[in-house]
Design a protein around this motif. Structure first.
Motif, PDB file in Angstrom:
ATOM      1  N   ILE A 630      -1.714   0.756  -0.311  1.00  0.00           N
ATOM      2  CA  ILE A 630      -0.584   0.097   0.348  1.00  0.00           C
ATOM      3  C   ILE A 630      -0.965  -0.181   1.792  1.00  0.00           C
ATOM      4  O   ILE A 630      -1.263   0.740   2.560  1.00  0.00           O
ATOM      5  CB  ILE A 630       0.694   0.963   0.306  1.00  0.00           C
ATOM      6  N   GLY A 631      -0.981  -1.452   2.157  1.00  0.00           N
ATOM      7  CA  GLY A 631      -1.332  -1.836   3.509  1.00  0.00           C
ATOM      8  C   GLY A 631      -0.245  -1.464   4.510  1.00  0.00           C
ATOM      9  O   GLY A 631       0.831  -0.988   4.149  1.00  0.00           O
ATOM     10  N   SER A 632      -0.538  -1.698   5.757  1.00  0.00           N
ATOM     11  CA  SER A 632       0.412  -1.373   6.821  1.00  0.00           C
ATOM     12  C   SER A 632       1.551  -2.389   6.839  1.00  0.00           C
ATOM     13  O   SER A 632       1.323  -3.583   6.988  1.00  0.00           O
ATOM     14  CB  SER A 632      -0.314  -1.374   8.171  1.00  0.00           C
ATOM     15  N   PHE A 633       2.776  -1.903   6.656  1.00  0.00           N
ATOM     16  CA  PHE A 633       3.956  -2.759   6.684  1.00  0.00           C
ATOM     17  C   PHE A 633       4.626  -2.665   8.041  1.00  0.00           C
ATOM     18  O   PHE A 633       4.725  -1.565   8.615  1.00  0.00           O
ATOM     19  CB  PHE A 633       4.959  -2.329   5.605  1.00  0.00           C
ATOM     20  N   PRO A 634       5.093  -3.776   8.596  1.00  0.00           N
ATOM     21  CA  PRO A 634       5.870  -3.678   9.841  1.00  0.00           C
ATOM     22  C   PRO A 634       7.176  -2.937   9.596  1.00  0.00           C
ATOM     23  O   PRO A 634       7.674  -2.876   8.468  1.00  0.00           O
ATOM     24  CB  PRO A 634       6.133  -5.152  10.204  1.00  0.00           C
ATOM     25  N   GLU A 635       7.724  -2.367  10.631  1.00  0.00           N
ATOM     26  CA  GLU A 635       8.972  -1.614  10.485  1.00  0.00           C
ATOM     27  C   GLU A 635      10.157  -2.582  10.429  1.00  0.00           C
ATOM     28  O   GLU A 635      10.866  -2.784  11.424  1.00  0.00           O
ATOM     29  CB  GLU A 635       9.125  -0.637  11.648  1.00  0.00           C
ATOM     30  N   VAL A 636      10.319  -3.190   9.277  1.00  0.00           N
ATOM     31  CA  VAL A 636      11.418  -4.146   9.091  1.00  0.00           C
ATOM     32  C   VAL A 636      12.140  -3.830   7.791  1.00  0.00           C
ATOM     33  O   VAL A 636      11.592  -3.184   6.890  1.00  0.00           O
ATOM     34  CB  VAL A 636      10.914  -5.607   9.043  1.00  0.00           C
ATOM     35  N   CYS A 637      13.385  -4.304   7.716  1.00  0.00           N
ATOM     36  CA  CYS A 637      14.132  -4.267   6.468  1.00  0.00           C
ATOM     37  C   CYS A 637      14.133  -5.672   5.874  1.00  0.00           C
ATOM     38  O   CYS A 637      14.213  -6.672   6.594  1.00  0.00           O
ATOM     39  CB  CYS A 637      15.579  -3.808   6.709  1.00  0.00           C
ATOM     40  N   LEU A 638      14.019  -5.733   4.560  1.00  0.00           N
ATOM     41  CA  LEU A 638      13.939  -7.013   3.862  1.00  0.00           C
ATOM     42  C   LEU A 638      15.234  -7.294   3.123  1.00  0.00           C
ATOM     43  O   LEU A 638      15.962  -6.378   2.739  1.00  0.00           O
ATOM     44  CB  LEU A 638      12.773  -7.007   2.875  1.00  0.00           C
ATOM     45  N   SER A 639      15.507  -8.569   2.903  1.00  0.00           N
ATOM     46  CA  SER A 639      16.663  -8.987   2.106  1.00  0.00           C
ATOM     47  C   SER A 639      16.128  -9.595   0.815  1.00  0.00           C
ATOM     48  O   SER A 639      15.789 -10.777   0.758  1.00  0.00           O
ATOM     49  CB  SER A 639      17.505 -10.020   2.873  1.00  0.00           C
ATOM     50  N   ILE A 640      16.024  -8.776  -0.231  1.00  0.00           N
ATOM     51  CA  ILE A 640      15.435  -9.211  -1.495  1.00  0.00           C
ATOM     52  C   ILE A 640      16.216  -8.599  -2.656  1.00  0.00           C
ATOM     53  O   ILE A 640      17.004  -7.670  -2.471  1.00  0.00           O
ATOM     54  CB  ILE A 640      13.948  -8.778  -1.619  1.00  0.00           C
ATOM     55  N   ASP A 641      15.972  -9.134  -3.848  1.00  0.00           N
ATOM     56  CA  ASP A 641      16.520  -8.562  -5.065  1.00  0.00           C
ATOM     57  C   ASP A 641      15.538  -7.484  -5.540  1.00  0.00           C
ATOM     58  O   ASP A 641      14.571  -7.776  -6.235  1.00  0.00           O
ATOM     59  CB  ASP A 641      16.697  -9.657  -6.135  1.00  0.00           C
ATOM     60  N   GLN A 642      15.784  -6.245  -5.130  1.00  0.00           N
ATOM     61  CA  GLN A 642      14.863  -5.145  -5.435  1.00  0.00           C
ATOM     62  C   GLN A 642      14.700  -4.951  -6.936  1.00  0.00           C
ATOM     63  O   GLN A 642      13.602  -4.669  -7.421  1.00  0.00           O
ATOM     64  CB  GLN A 642      15.378  -3.853  -4.803  1.00  0.00           C
ATOM     65  N   ASN A 643      15.783  -5.122  -7.702  1.00  0.00           N
ATOM     66  CA  ASN A 643      15.692  -4.930  -9.149  1.00  0.00           C
ATOM     67  C   ASN A 643      14.707  -5.899  -9.774  1.00  0.00           C
ATOM     68  O   ASN A 643      13.933  -5.538 -10.672  1.00  0.00           O
ATOM     69  CB  ASN A 643      17.069  -5.102  -9.797  1.00  0.00           C
ATOM     70  N   ARG A 644      14.729  -7.167  -9.315  1.00  0.00           N
ATOM     71  CA  ARG A 644      13.815  -8.158  -9.883  1.00  0.00           C
ATOM     72  C   ARG A 644      12.372  -7.908  -9.436  1.00  0.00           C
ATOM     73  O   ARG A 644      11.438  -8.104 -10.217  1.00  0.00           O
ATOM     74  CB  ARG A 644      14.251  -9.576  -9.475  1.00  0.00           C
ATOM     75  N   VAL A 645      12.196  -7.482  -8.191  1.00  0.00           N
ATOM     76  CA  VAL A 645      10.848  -7.134  -7.740  1.00  0.00           C
ATOM     77  C   VAL A 645      10.319  -5.965  -8.564  1.00  0.00           C
ATOM     78  O   VAL A 645       9.159  -5.967  -9.013  1.00  0.00           O
ATOM     79  CB  VAL A 645      10.846  -6.790  -6.237  1.00  0.00           C
ATOM     80  N   ASP A 646      11.170  -4.949  -8.777  1.00  0.00           N
ATOM     81  CA  ASP A 646      10.759  -3.811  -9.606  1.00  0.00           C
ATOM     82  C   ASP A 646      10.403  -4.266 -11.017  1.00  0.00           C
ATOM     83  O   ASP A 646       9.426  -3.791 -11.619  1.00  0.00           O
ATOM     84  CB  ASP A 646      11.892  -2.781  -9.677  1.00  0.00           C
ATOM     85  N   GLN A 647      11.207  -5.194 -11.569  1.00  0.00           N
ATOM     86  CA  GLN A 647      10.953  -5.666 -12.929  1.00  0.00           C
ATOM     87  C   GLN A 647       9.616  -6.398 -13.005  1.00  0.00           C
ATOM     88  O   GLN A 647       8.859  -6.227 -13.959  1.00  0.00           O
ATOM     89  CB  GLN A 647      12.088  -6.596 -13.365  1.00  0.00           C
ATOM     90  N   ILE A 648       9.317  -7.202 -11.995  1.00  0.00           N
ATOM     91  CA  ILE A 648       8.037  -7.916 -11.960  1.00  0.00           C
ATOM     92  C   ILE A 648       6.879  -6.926 -11.954  1.00  0.00           C
ATOM     93  O   ILE A 648       5.948  -7.008 -12.757  1.00  0.00           O
ATOM     94  CB  ILE A 648       7.974  -8.840 -10.722  1.00  0.00           C
ATOM     95  N   LEU A 649       6.938  -5.969 -11.028  1.00  0.00           N
ATOM     96  CA  LEU A 649       5.835  -5.014 -10.894  1.00  0.00           C
ATOM     97  C   LEU A 649       5.742  -4.095 -12.103  1.00  0.00           C
ATOM     98  O   LEU A 649       4.645  -3.729 -12.537  1.00  0.00           O
ATOM     99  CB  LEU A 649       6.009  -4.200  -9.612  1.00  0.00           C
ATOM    100  N   MET A 650       6.894  -3.695 -12.637  1.00  0.00           N
ATOM    101  CA  MET A 650       6.867  -2.804 -13.800  1.00  0.00           C
ATOM    102  C   MET A 650       6.229  -3.501 -14.997  1.00  0.00           C
ATOM    103  O   MET A 650       5.452  -2.884 -15.740  1.00  0.00           O
ATOM    104  CB  MET A 650       8.299  -2.367 -14.139  1.00  0.00           C
ATOM    105  N   ASN A 651       6.545  -4.797 -15.184  1.00  0.00           N
ATOM    106  CA  ASN A 651       5.911  -5.560 -16.267  1.00  0.00           C
ATOM    107  C   ASN A 651       4.399  -5.593 -16.092  1.00  0.00           C
ATOM    108  O   ASN A 651       3.633  -5.353 -17.041  1.00  0.00           O
ATOM    109  CB  ASN A 651       6.456  -6.992 -16.298  1.00  0.00           C
ATOM    110  N   LEU A 652       3.944  -5.880 -14.876  1.00  0.00           N
ATOM    111  CA  LEU A 652       2.506  -6.021 -14.639  1.00  0.00           C
ATOM    112  C   LEU A 652       1.786  -4.679 -14.728  1.00  0.00           C
ATOM    113  O   LEU A 652       0.716  -4.582 -15.347  1.00  0.00           O
ATOM    114  CB  LEU A 652       2.275  -6.654 -13.263  1.00  0.00           C
ATOM    115  N   LEU A 653       2.360  -3.639 -14.126  1.00  0.00           N
ATOM    116  CA  LEU A 653       1.693  -2.327 -14.140  1.00  0.00           C
ATOM    117  C   LEU A 653       1.722  -1.690 -15.525  1.00  0.00           C
ATOM    118  O   LEU A 653       0.740  -1.075 -15.950  1.00  0.00           O
ATOM    119  CB  LEU A 653       2.350  -1.403 -13.113  1.00  0.00           C
ATOM    120  N   SER A 654       2.849  -1.828 -16.238  1.00  0.00           N
ATOM    121  CA  SER A 654       2.898  -1.249 -17.583  1.00  0.00           C
ATOM    122  C   SER A 654       1.927  -1.965 -18.516  1.00  0.00           C
ATOM    123  O   SER A 654       1.307  -1.342 -19.379  1.00  0.00           O
ATOM    124  CB  SER A 654       4.323  -1.310 -18.134  1.00  0.00           C
ATOM    125  N   ASN A 655       1.778  -3.304 -18.353  1.00  0.00           N
ATOM    126  CA  ASN A 655       0.772  -4.031 -19.130  1.00  0.00           C
ATOM    127  C   ASN A 655      -0.626  -3.514 -18.824  1.00  0.00           C
ATOM    128  O   ASN A 655      -1.452  -3.321 -19.723  1.00  0.00           O
ATOM    129  CB  ASN A 655       0.838  -5.529 -18.819  1.00  0.00           C
TER     130      ASN A 655
END
Length: 915
Positions: A630-655
């Motif tokens: 995990i690279g260095s992230f700036p100290e910011v808060c994001l406005s995103i759909d966390q559930n969909r991001v999780d679903q994307i990553l879970m699909n790719l990592l579980s595959n």
């Protein structure tokens, strides 16, 4: 002889001066046949109000220097995904006939997106210059290509608001009227970006895409003197009506009780007060100058992105309506509806007339003028004639002038008085061949079935000197071309009406209309499919809720290792079945346009924590090494759909884990590639050392239900939907996904996602909503009313709640639940769990009745929806019914406990504030 020559020269000079007084400024055209080919691709249609201004700007710069082709996508009226294939076919056909374009000039966002989408297929290595792009982030992203640059349509919103505040110092709010079109979203982003300069003003928008026309009018009419209304975009409403810029601006101005401002010139003069505006002519000319400099030897990579110039423009009539004086506006303001004095009003006549008199006097003095000046005048006329010929030769379609004789016989006789080369080209003829064809063109080239209607239209309308509009098919070689003709009566000659006619190729429009019919048919089919899937979803999830619920209860009861192993396998099978259902329904939601993103605030450094916590034990159990970087992230808060991001990553990592054998390795990398003012560009890479993907299967890997025929993979079969859904979700987030793989060595998946930074207001609301208490501290001793018609599900839910110390009363339908609540003493229940689909009275109706009742807890008691209808189970319907939150079946016990605890705490806080 000299006298005749002098008179002729006088006539020529008078004609030149009159042309200078009355004609539009033009540029001389080049007669060179090797002029570079430039494609002007516009997102709009020719009749969109800003387009003629843009075309004039381009032609005034490039006229005589390039051969122009112009194509209109018309995406203000037609869906981009519907028309893009026909646009692709049109451009491909032009390039096949004449070779690739030397330069591409795009107008607005959709045109630029099209060019970049088909960069490799149609425009490889071609310099691209854009103008009219509203989404600044997209413009800077595209400019990473060294051969792409242009002019951003940066609306002077800050300057316009500043002027508005000076006219009305007491305002406290700024409202942007916008929509969900690509241009609308870009304008909205610019609108909110200006808030940094006006922190004391409240910002909000009226989104026309989600409101009916009446609702838009009511909302706009409700704003008073404390509000600045800024018109950004209104190209569509919730009923799919489309509006031109003038129509939208006129409607908003008509409904508003306060002045309406605008940061571009279209609409000022039709009810909008004005503002600091951009000039569409200047913007297009600015972009065209980049191409001209490249034609003259400059390198496109040397041009950085530019913004267009602005100027203040106001409507004098609207100023009078709101008692605004000219002295209150900037000194360089220009005005429309500015009724001039006599000289100003007649200057177009007086100035040329005065010039003519002066020329006559000068001519008398220099009657014996030199032959050289005479030749220069003739040369200028010749250049103007060449320029006009070049414009007529390069416009899409062609123009012609006919006299029409309908007095003799059944066939009208059309005598051609003038035609441009484009008319002959449309007929597949040379100029000479068309000249000889004469009126026989109607009988010889028009498809037989269209001749009768065309003749009838010409005879009926020409007899009354009315406009003639008609579409017909023209035989061209072995194919058919649709032609749209528009003829306007201009004069009478020898007793016959003379018409000016414009011909355009309507084939793209016809195909688009046919596609729209197909789209409407598909929408109807999707509606039927939605209803079917809604029912199936409910019927499948209801028993599945029982299976998983009982499994959870049994797992908590037994300590027998064998029994626990059997229960674990039962849970795995149930969750696999649930995943198949979810995949099918997610794909259906995406295809029907029902899936929407639900952004929330997420700490950037915790972006991937949830997924890694879930995938780590799965990898460990299989014996696969999981390496995270995990690279260095700036100290910011994001406005995103966390559930969909999780679903994307879970699909790719579980595959990756699934297709990597024990002892193999899966690497996950996440880093920020670029940080901008409002967003981060985040890159996520999943690498595995698994079986890899064959080259034959790789091109189709994102297609729904696609599975590789590979014996090594048969043990890991799935629905074939995961990657397809992942790609669709990535694209919904304006990102990209690519896959590289080598059979026997492994696979690399790269996802690029732009992630918006959360605003200060979003972060403040998010922090205030965070709770430290766990459900174990809140739930014991509480009492819940459960409305559930399925006995098994009711039994499981009650047992799960009992395990947390919660007492539960059961109502078998919505009517019974309503009666139980209304008859209860205040404080009896701490929350209501309400199934949505029940007999006698459904959950939505029951919830509305609870909120409308006179019970002392009617406004404060949490009502939580429980539904097995995952397809239609979005929160909008339940929230509209007065419910506080939403649980999808099969219910996750931990999710249910946490949600109950959260809603109970909110209810208690609300009651305290009420006291």
């Amino acid at each position: 002889m000299k006298k005749i020559r002098c008179i002729g020269l006088l006539c020529v000079m008078i004609g030149v001066v009159m042309c200078a007084g009355f004609a539009l400024p033009c540029r001389a055209a080049s007669s060179s046949g090797d002029a570079p080919r430039v494609l002007m691709l516009s997102s709009y249609s020719y009749d969109w109000e800003s387009v003629p201004k843009q075309l004039n700007g381009v032609n005034d710069v490039l006229g005589g220097h390039a051969k122009m082709d112009t194509i209109f996508m018309d995406t203000k009226r037609k869906d981009y995904n519907v028309v893009k294939q026909s646009i692709y076919d049109d451009i491909a056909a032009r390039e096949a006939a004449e070779g690739p374009y030397d330069y591409v000039l795009t107008g607005d966002d959709d045109a630029l997106n099209f060019v970049m989408e088909y960069r490799d297929q149609l425009f490889k290595d071609v310099p691209v210059v854009f103008e009219g792009v509203n989404t600044e982030a997209r413009a800077y992203e595209v400019s990473q290509d060294s051969k792409c640059t242009g002019v951003v349509e940066a609306f002077p919103i800050e300057e316009t608001i500043k002027i508005a505040r000076e006219l009305k110092p007491g305002v406290t709010k700024v409202v942007g009227v916008t929509d969900d079109s690509v241009s609308g979203k870009g304008s909205t982003a610019q609108f909110y970006d200006s808030q940094k300069k006006f922190s004391d003003l409240t910002y909000e928008t009226v989104n026309c895409s989600v409101l009916t026309k009446d609702q838009i009018g009511e909302k706009v009419a409700a704003y008073g003197d404390d509000t600045i209304i800024l018109f950004l975009m209104m190209s569509t409403d919730a009923q799919h009506h489309t509006y031109s810029a003038l129509e939208g601006a006129g409607f908003i101005s008509e409904k508003a009780r306060v002045p309406v401002y605008k940061a571009d010139e279209i609409g000022i003069g039709s009810g909008v007060l004005g503002g600091q505006v951009i000039s569409y002519y200047d913007m297009a000319a600015q972009a065209a100058k980049i191409i001209l400099e490249c034609i003259n030897g400059a390198n496109i990579s040397s041009f950085s992105i530019q913004t267009t110039q602005t100027y203040p423009l106001f409507d004098k009539e609207v100023m009078s309506q709101f008692a605004i004086r000219q002295s209150q506006l900037p000194a360089n303001t220009q005005y429309v509806n500015n009724h001039p004095a006599f000289f100003e009003e007649h200057r177009q006549v007086l100035i040329p007339a005065t010039l003519i008199l002066l020329v006559c006097l000068v001519f008398i003095l220099i009657m014996g003028g030199s032959n050289r000046k005479y030749k220069e005048l003739l040369g200028e006329i010749h250049e103007k004639d060449l320029m006009l010929s070049n414009i007529l030769a390069n416009i899409p379609g062609g123009v012609a002038v006919y006299s029409i004789n309908t007095k003799n016989g059944t066939m009208p006789y059309l005598k051609t008085k003038y035609f441009s080369d484009g008319v002959a080209r449309m007929c597949g003829m040379t100029r000479e061949e068309y000249s000889k064809a004469g009126s026989m063109v109607i009988g010889g080239l028009v498809v037989a079935e269209d001749v009768t209607g065309l003749i009838r239209e010409i005879k009926e309308k020409a007899a009354r000197k009315e406009r003639i509009n008609y579409r017909f098919r023209l035989k061209k070689g072995t194919g058919i071309m649709w032609i749209a003709s528009s003829s306007v009566y201009i004069r009478e000659e020898e007793g016959l009406p003379v018409y000016y006619t414009v011909f355009t190729d309507a084939s793209l429009q016809i195909r688009a209309e046919q596609q729209e019919v197909a789209v409407r048919k598909a929408e109807a089919e999707n509606q039927a499919k939605t209803q079917f899937l809604s029912t199936i979803s409910h019927d499948m999830r209801t028993p599945l809720n029982g299976i998983l619920g009982l499994t959870t209860l049994l797992q908590n009861k037994t300590s027998d290792p064998g029994m626990r192993e059997d229960l674990d396998q039962l849970e795995t099978s149930g969750r696999y079945l649930l995943q198949l259902i979810n995949d099918t329904l997610d794909m259906s939601k995406i295809e029907s346009g029902k899936m929407v993103l639900a952004p929330g605030v997420v700490e950037g450094r915790k972006l991937v924590d949830n997924v890694l916590a879930l995938i780590a034990p799965i990898a460990d159990k299989k014996g696969v090494v999981l390496d995270t970087k995990i690279g260095s992230f700036p100290e910011v808060c994001l406005s995103i759909d966390q559930n969909r991001v999780d679903q994307i990553l879970m699909n790719l990592l579980s595959n990756a884990v699934k297709f990597t054998p024990a002892g193999g390795k899966v690497t996950f990398e996440c880093s920020v590639l670029a940080e901008m003012v409002d967003e981060l560009n985040v890159q996520m890479i999943v690498r595995d050392t698994g079986s890899g993907i064959s080259p034959d299967y790789l091109p189709t890997i994102f297609e729904p239900f696609s599975q590789e025929e590979n014996n090594r993979l048969t043990v890991n079969r799935d629905s074939g939907l995961g990657l397809s859904i992942t790609k669709r979700m990535v694209e919904m987030m304006a990102g990209s996904i690519t896959i590289d793989s080598t059979p026997g060595e492994g696979t690399i998946v790269t996802v690029m996602l732009p992630m918006a930074k959360a605003t200060d207001g979003q972060i403040k609301a998010w922090k205030s909503a965070k709770k430290d208490e766990s459900w174990a501290q809140v739930l014991p001793g509480k009492r819940v009313l459960l409305c559930e018609d399925q006995p098994l599900n009711a039994n499981i839910t009650m047992r799960l709640l009992k395990s947390q110390g919660v007492q539960t009363d059961l109502a078998e339908n919505g009517k019974k639940g309503l009666e139980t609540f209304l008859q209860s003493e205040p404080g009896t229940y701490d929350a209501i769990l309400m199934d949505v689909r029940m007999p006698v009275m459904d959950g939505l109706t029951a919830a509305k009745a609870i909120r409308a009742s006179t019970h002392s807890q009617t406004k404060t008691i949490p009502v939580i929806a429980m539904t097995a209808d995952a397809f239609n189970g979005d929160t909008a319907g339940t929230l509209a019914a007065g419910m506080n939150a939403h649980l999808s079946k099969p219910v996750e016990p931990a999710v249910m406990y946490a949600l109950l605890a959260e809603q109970m705490q909110k209810s208690q806080e609300g009651q305290k504030k009420g006291k």
